[in-house]
Write an enzyme that holds these catalytic residues in place. Structure first.
Site, PDB file in Angstrom:
ATOM      1  N   ASP A  59      -8.317  -8.992   4.125  1.00 30.29           N
ATOM      2  CA  ASP A  59      -8.080  -7.820   4.966  1.00 30.29           C
ATOM      3  C   ASP A  59      -9.136  -7.669   6.057  1.00 30.29           C
ATOM      4  O   ASP A  59      -9.943  -6.747   5.994  1.00 30.29           O
ATOM      5  CB  ASP A  59      -8.051  -6.575   4.068  1.00 30.29           C
ATOM      6  CG  ASP A  59      -7.593  -5.339   4.816  1.00 30.29           C
ATOM      7  OD1 ASP A  59      -7.137  -5.473   5.957  1.00 30.29           O
ATOM      8  OD2 ASP A  59      -7.697  -4.243   4.254  1.00 30.29           O
ATOM      9  N   GLU A 110     -12.795  -1.837  11.958  1.00 31.32           N
ATOM     10  CA  GLU A 110     -12.747  -1.110  10.686  1.00 31.32           C
ATOM     11  C   GLU A 110     -13.853  -1.542   9.724  1.00 31.32           C
ATOM     12  O   GLU A 110     -14.510  -0.716   9.111  1.00 31.32           O
ATOM     13  CB  GLU A 110     -11.372  -1.337  10.035  1.00 31.32           C
ATOM     14  CG  GLU A 110     -11.270  -0.748   8.641  1.00 31.32           C
ATOM     15  CD  GLU A 110      -9.904  -0.992   7.985  1.00 31.32           C
ATOM     16  OE1 GLU A 110      -9.028  -1.613   8.620  1.00 31.32           O
ATOM     17  OE2 GLU A 110      -9.724  -0.549   6.835  1.00 31.32           O
ATOM     18  N   GLU A 115       0.824  -1.220   0.000  1.00 32.55           N
ATOM     19  CA  GLU A 115       0.000   0.000   0.000  1.00 32.55           C
ATOM     20  C   GLU A 115       0.852   1.260   0.000  1.00 32.55           C
ATOM     21  O   GLU A 115       0.620   2.188   0.781  1.00 32.55           O
ATOM     22  CB  GLU A 115      -0.978  -0.021   1.182  1.00 32.55           C
ATOM     23  CG  GLU A 115      -1.899  -1.233   1.130  1.00 32.55           C
ATOM     24  CD  GLU A 115      -3.007  -1.227   2.174  1.00 32.55           C
ATOM     25  OE1 GLU A 115      -2.812  -0.623   3.239  1.00 32.55           O
ATOM     26  OE2 GLU A 115      -4.053  -1.832   1.896  1.00 32.55           O
TER      27      GLU A 115
HETATM   28  O1  GCW Z   1      -7.199  -2.717   6.094  1.00 33.73           O
HETATM   29  C1  GCW Z   1      -6.242  -1.870   5.640  1.00 33.73           C
HETATM   30  C2  GCW Z   1      -6.581  -0.569   6.260  1.00 33.73           C
HETATM   31  C3  GCW Z   1      -5.410   0.352   6.290  1.00 33.73           C
HETATM   32  C4  GCW Z   1      -4.265  -0.370   6.989  1.00 33.73           C
HETATM   33  C5  GCW Z   1      -3.927  -1.619   6.188  1.00 33.73           C
HETATM   34  C6  GCW Z   1      -2.832  -2.441   6.859  1.00 33.73           C
HETATM   35  C7  GCW Z   1      -2.597   0.575   8.411  1.00 33.73           C
HETATM   36  O2  GCW Z   1      -7.658  -0.008   5.559  1.00 33.73           O
HETATM   37  O3  GCW Z   1      -5.788   1.518   6.978  1.00 33.73           O
HETATM   38  O4  GCW Z   1      -3.139   0.460   7.133  1.00 33.73           O
HETATM   39  O5  GCW Z   1      -5.054  -2.434   6.109  1.00 33.73           O
HETATM   40  O6  GCW Z   1      -3.164  -3.379   7.554  1.00 33.73           O
HETATM   41  O7  GCW Z   1      -1.670  -2.144   6.671  1.00 33.73           O
END
Ligand code: GCW
Length: 768
Positions: A415, A443, A340
């Protein structure tokens, strides 16, 4: 047209976020003025460590068992303190003060402090080192390991005594909390013989807290770390945080976000980190830091961060030496690399193992570790099925990681979705250390306002059987080291803790912190039993409250799965904020396919679901043959993962005999119905709860009912627009048009710092 959407969705955030709070406060004040003192308003600050008075027969039993407190007894190995009493370590002082606080609260009077056992009902606590008396007792403490404890009823000097003993001071503190938990949950303490030791060595909370005080995916206010005030001012909150952690066995904290700022490694911040580390240390908590892989460039002014560059290696060596000068008991690093947008070894054509080992070798001389995340995927639109990528990248590297690297796998391959199959990396890396990362902050599960107890999700993740070494090769057995003999073991949870007075944004979110810690200590514990304990300590022991509250908790996660992502759907939320439904979200400019919902649902006029069998992406092949065969077979695939692995026609019949479409709609409806039932159940419990915590929860349940309806209506409207099928008999049509649901966008939610609005102003409906 839009009005209902605004009513339902608009209420879900924005307006509702303020009104219920104000209402809660007013109602709370009013009620507390009228209510009896026993239901005094509570903010939730005390978590599960409230130590409210015991009444009736239990009080008689307990009073008898806790009359005096003996810390030393018969001489001590430590030097005498100022008062002439044996000197206790900071950890044993914390244990004593917790006993004093707990017993005073529970029993209405503090026990007498004694140098040795003088009568029946003493509590003797310590280690063979701190107490000569404990040295004389036949306790066989070796069994407790380095962190465990023993609680036993014994005759000491002819008096009935409760002994809380361990080999190390920290074990005593854990034992003290366990003992207080017995009283808090009204367990008999007459004949105790308890031995407990953690199955996992490092039990870590990962804070996604930024140095500017914001929290990524944090829904409980700002960061609890007040960087501007450190190191001079040490908020008492840090100690209360440490107490709460120690009470459930958490022994590690990563202070900063995995999307890490390099500044954390500067002396300016290291001195602050050191101050926090000193507060946490008596409670057995080690501090770790998230580090950006590019730090040698940003901080060290080097030209590269290439792991094979000797200058880079030397830089990390010097940096680590400096960190240990500030924080002698520093735990190590957590790293998000090549993920990311975060920098990583791939930029230099190096492998994940070369990247991880670079840091590991700098830390090894000090006993530090690297928790190297496997959450790595490419956002290239032409890349492989997203859920396959981490396995493809890491599996060939098995055996290449240094012994002080632990690979940190999210529970599922995607995720932190409401439901995912287990991550196929578990069991695929027998020559590497693996740990589990769970997300305690919700989240993808309604954030702060939904009531979702995560115990069942965590339990599901831990009990998932990988079949890597035949039946029983569960994720728990891999991460606790028993399957492959992994020596250093760990588990992490992304924290849900912030500056809100109640720590977690809602009262029931506290249960998720609690259950994480307790399952980290014992991954075989039952989520239901832990919920029962939590309810009893957080609210009351009265069965008329405990039973319904427990039922609500145990149904809550499945309800959320039902109204958000039934039958194995995943990632159907709104973009950016990750709040609310967005099954129509499709790839766009600057928005890679695997961040879109349509990538995951693959819904068309004919059908829905992601074919991950051999005729599709073949992600099933990443699992052990037994599991792969199960997931690949339509007949054997668990129904709740169906659309994760299979693409089906809308009219295909499921095992229930219903069509897929009818089943999907029923799940959405069931989710809403369950949340409504939760709200009704809670309303019936008002008399057992103080007005402040009652109101907050009741108002949040109102919000969740509306959000559940919003999810269900919007999802049904979208999928029906594709398949044009009638709804099953009895199902109500969504009150609004799909256009209206799609147009509704919440620009901001808490926990998305710096992300900017999730929608352009033109997308935001103007209230009439
Ligand atoms: O789920 C995603 C989140 C990000 C997060 C990423 C991760 C910290 O939306 O906000 O970043 O995973 O786990 O690195």
């Amino acid at each position: 047209m839009r009005s209902t959407v605004q009513r339902s969705a608009g209420r879900a955030r924005g307006a509702h976020r303020r009104v219920p709070f104000a209402a809660a406060l007013l109602a709370g004040l009013l009620c507390s003025a009228l209510a009896a003192p026993s239901v005094r308003a509570e903010s939730g600050y005390r978590l599960w460590l409230r130590y409210t008075p015991v009444h009736g027969a239990w009080l008689t039993r307990y009073r008898h068992a806790a009359t005096e407190l003996v810390a030393g007894g018969g001489g001590t190995a430590g030097a005498p303190g100022a008062s002439g009493a044996p000197a206790l370590s900071a950890t044993l002082r914390a244990a004593r003060s917790e006993l004093l606080r707990g017993l005073s609260g529970l029993l209405g009077r503090p026990p007498r402090l004694k140098r040795t056992v003088t009568g029946d009902g003493a509590i003797l606590f310590g280690t063979p080192r701190s107490s000569a008396l404990i040295r004389t007792l036949p306790l066989h403490l070796a069994r407790t390991g380095d962190q465990g404890y023993l609680i036993r009823t014994l005759q000491v000097h002819g008096h009935r005594t409760i002994v809380i003993a361990a080999r190390r001071d920290i074990g005593v503190l854990y034992g003290v909390f366990a003992f207080l938990r017995l009283l808090q949950t009204r367990r008999p303490v007459d004949h105790l013989d308890i031995l407990s030791r953690p199955k996992i060595r490092r039990r870590v909370l990962d804070f996604w807290d930024n140095l500017d005080g914001t929290v990524e995916r944090g829904y409980a206010g700002d960061s609890i770390w007040k960087w501007d005030e450190l190191p001079e001012y040490l908020s008492p909150r840090y100690t209360d945080f440490a107490r709460a952690c120690a009470s459930i066995g958490i022994n590690g904290v990563v202070l900063n976000n995995v999307n890490a700022s390099p500044f954390i490694l500067e002396p300016l911040y290291l001195v602050k980190v050191a101050a926090l580390a000193r507060v946490l240390r008596p409670y057995g908590i080690r501090v770790y830091l998230s580090v950006p892989f590019s730090a040698p460039i940003t901080l060290g002014k080097l030209a590269s961060a290439d792991p094979l560059d000797p200058a880079v290696q030397a830089w990390w060596g010097r940096k680590v030496a400096q960190i240990y000068r500030y924080v002698p008991h520093f735990g190590g690093f957590l790293t998000k690399a090549d993920s990311e947008g975060e920098p990583g070894p791939a930029q230099y054509g190096r492998t994940q193992a070369q990247g991880a080992n670079l840091l590991a070798r700098a830390l090894a001389p000090y006993g530090g570790i690297v928790m190297w995340r496997t959450f790595v995927y490419s956002t290239n639109p032409h890349s492989e099925d997203r859920v396959k990528q981490a396995y493809d990248l890491f599996k060939p590297l098995d055996g290449k990681f240094d012994p002080n690297v632990i690979l940190q796998n999210k529970n599922g391959p995607l995720d932190f979705q409401p439901r995912e199959p287990f991550n196929p990396l578990f069991g695929a890396m027998p020559k590497s250390n693996e740990m589990l990362e769970l997300e305690i902050t919700k989240e993808y599960l309604g954030q702060q306002t939904s009531l979702v107890y995560l115990g069942p999700l965590f339990e599901e993740a831990l009990r998932a059987d990988t079949w890597a070494m035949g039946r029983g090769s569960t994720v728990a057995r891999i991460i606790d080291g028993s399957l492959y003999g992994q020596r250093d073991t760990a588990i992490a949870g992304v924290a849900n803790i912030g500056s809100d007075r109640n720590w977690c944004g809602s009262i029931f979110n506290q249960a998720n912190w609690y259950v994480f810690g307790r399952l980290a200590w014992n991954p075989d514990a039952s989520a239901r039993r832990l919920a029962t304990q939590w309810v009893r300590m957080t609210f009351t022991n009265r069965p008329a409250f405990v039973r319904p509250a427990l039922k609500m908790m145990m149904r809550s996660r499945e309800a959320a799965v039902d109204y958000m992502d039934p039958l194995g759907l995943a990632s159907q939320m709104a973009a950016g904020t990750h709040f609310g439904p967005g099954p129509w979200v499709h790839p766009g400019r600057n928005f890679p396919p695997d961040w879109s919902s349509t990538y995951y649902n693959r819904a068309t006029a004919q059908g829905i679901g992601f074919n991950r069998t051999a005729t599709g992406s073949d992600a099933v092949a990443q699992y052990a043959p037994h599991v792969a065969a199960q997931f690949a077979s339509l007949a054997a695939c668990p129904q709740d993962l169906l659309l994760w692995f299979h693409h089906l026609s809308w009219t295909d019949r499921l095992r229930s005999g219903r069509t897929l479409w009818d089943s999907l709609v029923r799940h959405y409806d069931r989710g809403v119905t369950t949340v409504k039932w939760m709200r009704k159940t809670w309303a019936g419990l008002a008399k057992y709860v103080d007005p402040q915590r009652y109101r907050l929860t009741a108002d949040f349940l109102d919000i969740e009912v509306r959000d559940a309806e919003w999810w269900s209506d919007a999802s049904i409207a979208y999928f029906q627009s594709l398949n044009k099928l009638p709804l099953p008999p009895g199902a109500a049509a969504p009150p609004d048009s799909l256009k209206a649901y799609e147009a509704f966008c919440i620009p901001y939610v808490e926990g998305s710092p710096g992300a900017g609005p999730a929608c352009a102003p033109a997308d935001i409906p103007v209230p009439r």
